[in-house]
Motif scaffolding. Structure first.
Motif, mmCIF file in Angstrom:
data_model
loop_
_atom_site.group_PDB
_atom_site.id
_atom_site.type_symbol
_atom_site.label_atom_id
_atom_site.label_comp_id
_atom_site.label_asym_id
_atom_site.label_seq_id
_atom_site.Cartn_x
_atom_site.Cartn_y
_atom_site.Cartn_z
ATOM 1 N N HIS A 1 8.967 -6.031 -5.477
ATOM 2 C CA HIS A 1 8.894 -5.984 -4.013
ATOM 3 C C HIS A 1 10.290 -6.051 -3.368
ATOM 4 O O HIS A 1 11.039 -6.992 -3.594
ATOM 5 C CB HIS A 1 8.061 -7.194 -3.574
ATOM 6 C CG HIS A 1 7.531 -7.109 -2.181
ATOM 7 N ND1 HIS A 1 7.486 -5.958 -1.443
ATOM 8 C CD2 HIS A 1 6.995 -8.083 -1.386
ATOM 9 C CE1 HIS A 1 6.954 -6.210 -0.262
ATOM 10 N NE2 HIS A 1 6.656 -7.494 -0.201
ATOM 11 N N GLY B 1 7.493 0.358 2.355
ATOM 12 C CA GLY B 1 6.809 -0.083 3.575
ATOM 13 C C GLY B 1 7.787 -0.820 4.464
ATOM 14 O O GLY B 1 8.923 -1.098 4.077
ATOM 15 N N ASP B 2 7.325 -1.150 5.659
ATOM 16 C CA ASP B 2 8.166 -1.906 6.592
ATOM 17 C C ASP B 2 8.406 -3.317 6.053
ATOM 18 O O ASP B 2 9.481 -3.889 6.244
ATOM 19 C CB ASP B 2 7.508 -1.948 7.979
ATOM 20 C CG ASP B 2 6.004 -2.156 7.889
ATOM 21 O OD1 ASP B 2 5.323 -1.297 7.308
ATOM 22 O OD2 ASP B 2 5.521 -3.193 8.364
ATOM 23 N N GLY B 3 7.416 -3.870 5.342
ATOM 24 C CA GLY B 3 7.627 -5.183 4.726
ATOM 25 C C GLY B 3 8.581 -5.058 3.557
ATOM 26 O O GLY B 3 9.548 -5.811 3.434
ATOM 27 N N VAL C 1 2.866 -4.165 9.643
ATOM 28 C CA VAL C 1 2.197 -5.293 8.972
ATOM 29 C C VAL C 1 2.315 -5.165 7.449
ATOM 30 O O VAL C 1 2.670 -4.109 6.928
ATOM 31 C CB VAL C 1 0.680 -5.371 9.319
ATOM 32 C CG1 VAL C 1 0.457 -5.806 10.755
ATOM 33 C CG2 VAL C 1 -0.026 -4.045 9.028
ATOM 34 N N CYS D 1 0.867 -1.193 0.000
ATOM 35 C CA CYS D 1 0.000 0.000 0.000
ATOM 36 C C CYS D 1 0.896 1.232 0.000
ATOM 37 O O CYS D 1 0.654 2.195 -0.737
ATOM 38 C CB CYS D 1 -0.887 0.002 1.229
ATOM 39 S SG CYS D 1 -2.006 -1.403 1.329
HETATM 40 C C1 LIG Z 1 8.134 -11.330 -4.472
HETATM 41 C C2 LIG Z 1 6.842 -11.014 -3.772
HETATM 42 N N1 LIG Z 1 6.554 -11.625 -2.626
HETATM 43 C C3 LIG Z 1 5.404 -11.362 -1.962
HETATM 44 C C4 LIG Z 1 4.524 -10.458 -2.489
HETATM 45 C C5 LIG Z 1 3.212 -10.189 -1.770
HETATM 46 N N2 LIG Z 1 3.219 -8.895 -1.117
HETATM 47 C C6 LIG Z 1 2.712 -7.801 -1.733
HETATM 48 S S1 LIG Z 1 2.832 -6.419 -0.785
HETATM 49 C C7 LIG Z 1 3.523 -7.309 0.467
HETATM 50 C C8 LIG Z 1 3.911 -6.654 1.769
HETATM 51 C C9 LIG Z 1 3.672 -5.192 1.839
HETATM 52 O O1 LIG Z 1 3.929 -4.739 3.136
HETATM 53 P P1 LIG Z 1 4.570 -3.332 3.374
HETATM 54 O O2 LIG Z 1 5.789 -3.149 2.558
HETATM 55 O O3 LIG Z 1 4.744 -3.184 4.841
HETATM 56 O O4 LIG Z 1 3.495 -2.320 2.801
HETATM 57 P P2 LIG Z 1 2.065 -1.897 3.378
HETATM 58 O O5 LIG Z 1 1.087 -2.570 2.475
HETATM 59 O O6 LIG Z 1 1.953 -2.341 4.780
HETATM 60 O O7 LIG Z 1 2.059 -0.413 3.238
HETATM 61 C C10 LIG Z 1 3.666 -8.652 0.153
HETATM 62 C C11 LIG Z 1 4.252 -9.655 1.059
HETATM 63 C C12 LIG Z 1 4.865 -9.819 -3.717
HETATM 64 N N3 LIG Z 1 4.074 -8.907 -4.271
HETATM 65 N N4 LIG Z 1 6.040 -10.123 -4.327
#
Ligand SMILES: Cc1ncc(C[n+]2csc(CCOP(=O)(O)OP(=O)(O)O)c2C)c(N)n1
Ligand code: SF4
Ligand SMILES: [Mg+2]
Length: 348
Positions: A84, A108-110, A139, A65
């Motif tokens: 990502h 993002g943190d992820g 998250v 997001c």
């Molecule tokens: C290689 C890969 N692995 C997993 C995903 C699934 N995925 C999409 S967004 C995301 C995590 C996003 O988290 P964050 O960066 O914290 O952003 P937020 O939505 O919390 O702002 C994941 C695991 C992906 N798109 N590509």
């Protein structure tokens, strides 16, 4: 009888003659109340008020997001939405190829601390001139709220699941491994975030800005340590910040002993007003100690943790030319024929 028409009020413009509208992007598609939207609004305001030419800005992001948000600000800038966790490599390549661009990465943190931790670490040791904003909600918002690697130990998901792993603190990593401007803020703290963003705009080097940005849909409940409620009770501001840009008169009365003044490369000033403790953000050990203490007290320390205006950037270290690489003629990008002939001669 004659009617006099009142002319419309003049449009408000910044020092380069642009309206705030010129700094906006598309309408957000994120949830109403998402912290990420507030951060986009601050970016629009700060780039407008600083009079940055939007066409000189390159926006980078990964997936999430948060990584969608560059679509919602600076619509006249260049944008690249990558894979990502791989935004640092994109930004490094683009800024090396054209050092006249101002880079801003939103992640993002992820995206940064989970899948992207390897790229993040290599970015830190390079001091690339880049504003790197982590919209930290603890998250994976986009994939329905699983814990990320910044989720605090003991934090609880809506489902009741407790996080039993300690978090990565992106500010501590930034401090330890080479970022030259490190700050933490909260999406709900408009004034502080504005001062931090404006300082990052003029900083010559890598700015890591970790912004606690609550996910209202998946992580804003009782038991979460990244919720609006938790921040209200646990945010501890290190100091009060004020940014005075180089193009404004800086003659203001400073109460002696109360304010620390950090001069930036372009002559702007970051004014740091003491709040309880006297904190010098030019000393790295202060920052690391303050973060450790805050963690023990379960506080979220916000403000400018560290600023270093001395360290050369990656572009300086590599002695990169001012000209965009794409516009260099072959004569400048290839060794001359004589040099190649000499190499061939040595191989004979
Ligand atoms: C290689 C890969 N692995 C997993 C995903 C699934 N995925 C999409 S967004 C995301 C995590 C996003 O988290 P964050 O960066 O914290 O952003 P937020 O939505 O919390 O702002 C994941 C695991 C992906 N798109 N590509
Ligand atoms: S799911 Fe969470 S992070 Fe994503 S837009 Fe909604 S509130 Fe924001
Ligand atoms: Mg997240």
């Amino acid at each position: 009888m004659s009617t006099t028409l009142t002319p419309p009020p003049p449009k408000k413009v910044n020092r380069i003659g642009l309206e705030v509208l010129n700094y906006k992007g598309s309408k957000t598609t994120l949830c109403a109340g998402c912290g990420h939207n507030a951060i986009s609004e601050r970016i629009v305001e700060c780039f407008y008020e600083m009079g940055v030419e939007p066409w000189r800005v390159a926006k980078f992001s990964g997936i999430g997001c948060s990584s969608k948000s560059p679509a919602y600000f600076l619509g006249l800038s260049h944008g690249f939405n990558g894979v990502h966790g791989r935004m640092p490599a994109l930004a490094t390549g683009a800024i090396l190829a054209n050092r006249n661009m101002m880079g801003i990465g939103v992640t993002g943190d992820g995206d940064t601390a989970s899948i992207g931790i390897g790229q993040f670490m290599h970015l830190l040791r390079r001091n690339l001139p880049l504003i790197y904003i982590i919209e930290d909600n603890g998250v994976y918002g986009l994939t329905k709220g699983q814990f990320s690697a910044t989720a605090d130990l003991g934090s609880k998901l809506k489902t009741g699941v407790i996080n039993d792993l300690p978090p990565f603190d992106c500010c501590a990593l930034g401090l330890k491994w080479g970022a030259t401007f490190v700050a933490r803020s909260f999406s709900g703290d408009k004034k502080q975030l504005q001062a931090i963003l404006k300082t990052a705009i003029v900083h010559k080097g890598l700015s890591i800005i970790d912004v606690v940005s609550p996910c209202v849909t998946f992580n804003d409940h009782e038991g979460s340590t990244k919720s609006y409620g938790y921040m209200k009770d646990h945010e501890q501001a290190l100091h009060e910040l004020d940014f005075v840009p180089a193009f404004e008169d800086i003659e203001v009365d400073i109460p002696e002993g109360e304010v620390r003044d950090v001069q930036m490369h372009d002559g702007s000033h970051l004014r740091i007003k003491k709040l309880g403790r006297d904190y010098d953000p030019t000393v790295k050990l202060n920052a690391l100690a303050a973060l450790e203490e805050a963690e023990k007290r379960h506080e979220v320390l916000t403000g400018v943790l560290y600023v270093n205006t001395e360290k050369p950037t990656l572009l300086d270290m590599l002695n990169m030319t001012d000209e965009p690489l794409a516009t260099l003629p072959q004569a400048k990008t290839r060794p001359p024929k004589e040099a190649l002939d000499e190499v061939m001669e040595e191989l004979r």
